[in-house]
Design an enzyme around this catalytic site. Structure first.
Site, PDB file in Angstrom:
ATOM      1  N   HIS A  55       2.170   2.070   2.815  1.00  0.00           N
ATOM      2  CA  HIS A  55       2.569   2.878   1.486  1.00  0.00           C
ATOM      3  C   HIS A  55       3.916   1.843   0.691  1.00  0.00           C
ATOM      4  O   HIS A  55       4.326   1.545  -0.400  1.00  0.00           O
ATOM      5  CB  HIS A  55       2.461   4.187   1.363  1.00  0.00           C
ATOM      6  CG  HIS A  55       0.889   4.741   0.800  1.00  0.00           C
ATOM      7  ND1 HIS A  55       0.471   5.098  -0.147  1.00  0.00           N
ATOM      8  CD2 HIS A  55      -0.008   4.552   2.266  1.00  0.00           C
ATOM      9  CE1 HIS A  55      -0.479   5.395  -0.028  1.00  0.00           C
ATOM     10  NE2 HIS A  55      -0.825   5.492   1.429  1.00  0.00           N
ATOM     11  N   ASP A  56       5.299   2.206   1.703  1.00  0.00           N
ATOM     12  CA  ASP A  56       6.392   0.976   1.134  1.00  0.00           C
ATOM     13  C   ASP A  56       6.164  -0.237   1.276  1.00  0.00           C
ATOM     14  O   ASP A  56       6.526  -0.470   0.090  1.00  0.00           O
ATOM     15  CB  ASP A  56       6.934   1.792   2.563  1.00  0.00           C
ATOM     16  CG  ASP A  56       8.570   1.262   2.345  1.00  0.00           C
ATOM     17  OD1 ASP A  56       9.141   1.222   1.271  1.00  0.00           O
ATOM     18  OD2 ASP A  56       9.398  -0.012   2.693  1.00  0.00           O
ATOM     19  N   GLY A  74       6.212  -5.287  -0.510  1.00  0.00           N
ATOM     20  CA  GLY A  74       7.448  -5.738   0.537  1.00  0.00           C
ATOM     21  C   GLY A  74       8.206  -4.130   1.206  1.00  0.00           C
ATOM     22  O   GLY A  74       8.230  -3.147   0.808  1.00  0.00           O
ATOM     23  N   SER A  78      11.944   1.934   0.411  1.00  0.00           N
ATOM     24  CA  SER A  78      12.087   1.849  -1.100  1.00  0.00           C
ATOM     25  C   SER A  78      11.798   3.322  -0.651  1.00  0.00           C
ATOM     26  O   SER A  78      12.031   4.496  -0.944  1.00  0.00           O
ATOM     27  CB  SER A  78      11.534   1.576  -1.845  1.00  0.00           C
ATOM     28  OG  SER A  78      10.383   1.293  -1.960  1.00  0.00           O
TER      29      SER A  78
END
Length: 117
Positions: A55-56, A74, A78
């Site tokens: 998911h990141d 990518g 975050s």
């Protein structure tokens, strides 16, 4: 079992190719297997870690893309840098727990979250 096999394969590939930069990550791998994945077991923590990384890596911002700007994507970490925002996005619901469980590993090994993910 499959997770442990994958880690073994990655370790072997890094060793055979002589990538010394990966060597510092072996301690991280060992710590994760022992202390997060309960001795290398394919537990909920292993599943959620894989889900978190996925998911990141696929995160994008349609608003930025609509402006003609790079919309992200990518594995940049975050989701852990902005957990109050990212983990409230519907597809990421429930990832806040594994983000919190992984924070001590990131700190203990002095890694950036992007390097960790």
């Amino acid at each position: 079992m499959a997770f442990k096999s994958l880690l073994t394969f990655v370790t072997l590939a890094a060793t055979l190719t002589g990538i010394n930069a990966c060597c510092q990550l072996f301690a991280v791998r060992d710590d994760l297997q022992e202390n997060l994945f309960h001795g290398g077991q394919c537990t909920a923590e292993a599943h959620e870690s894989l889900r978190l990384t996925f998911h990141d890596a696929i995160a994008i911002s349609p608003a930025l893309e609509a402006q003609g700007k790079f919309g992200g994507g990518g594995a940049d970490g975050s989701i852990a840098i902005f957990p109050e925002i990212e983990t409230n996005f519907h597809p990421n619901i429930g990832l806040d727990e594994i983000v919190e469980l992984q924070k001590p590993f990131i700190a203990r090994h002095n890694l950036s979250v992007a390097d960790f993910y």
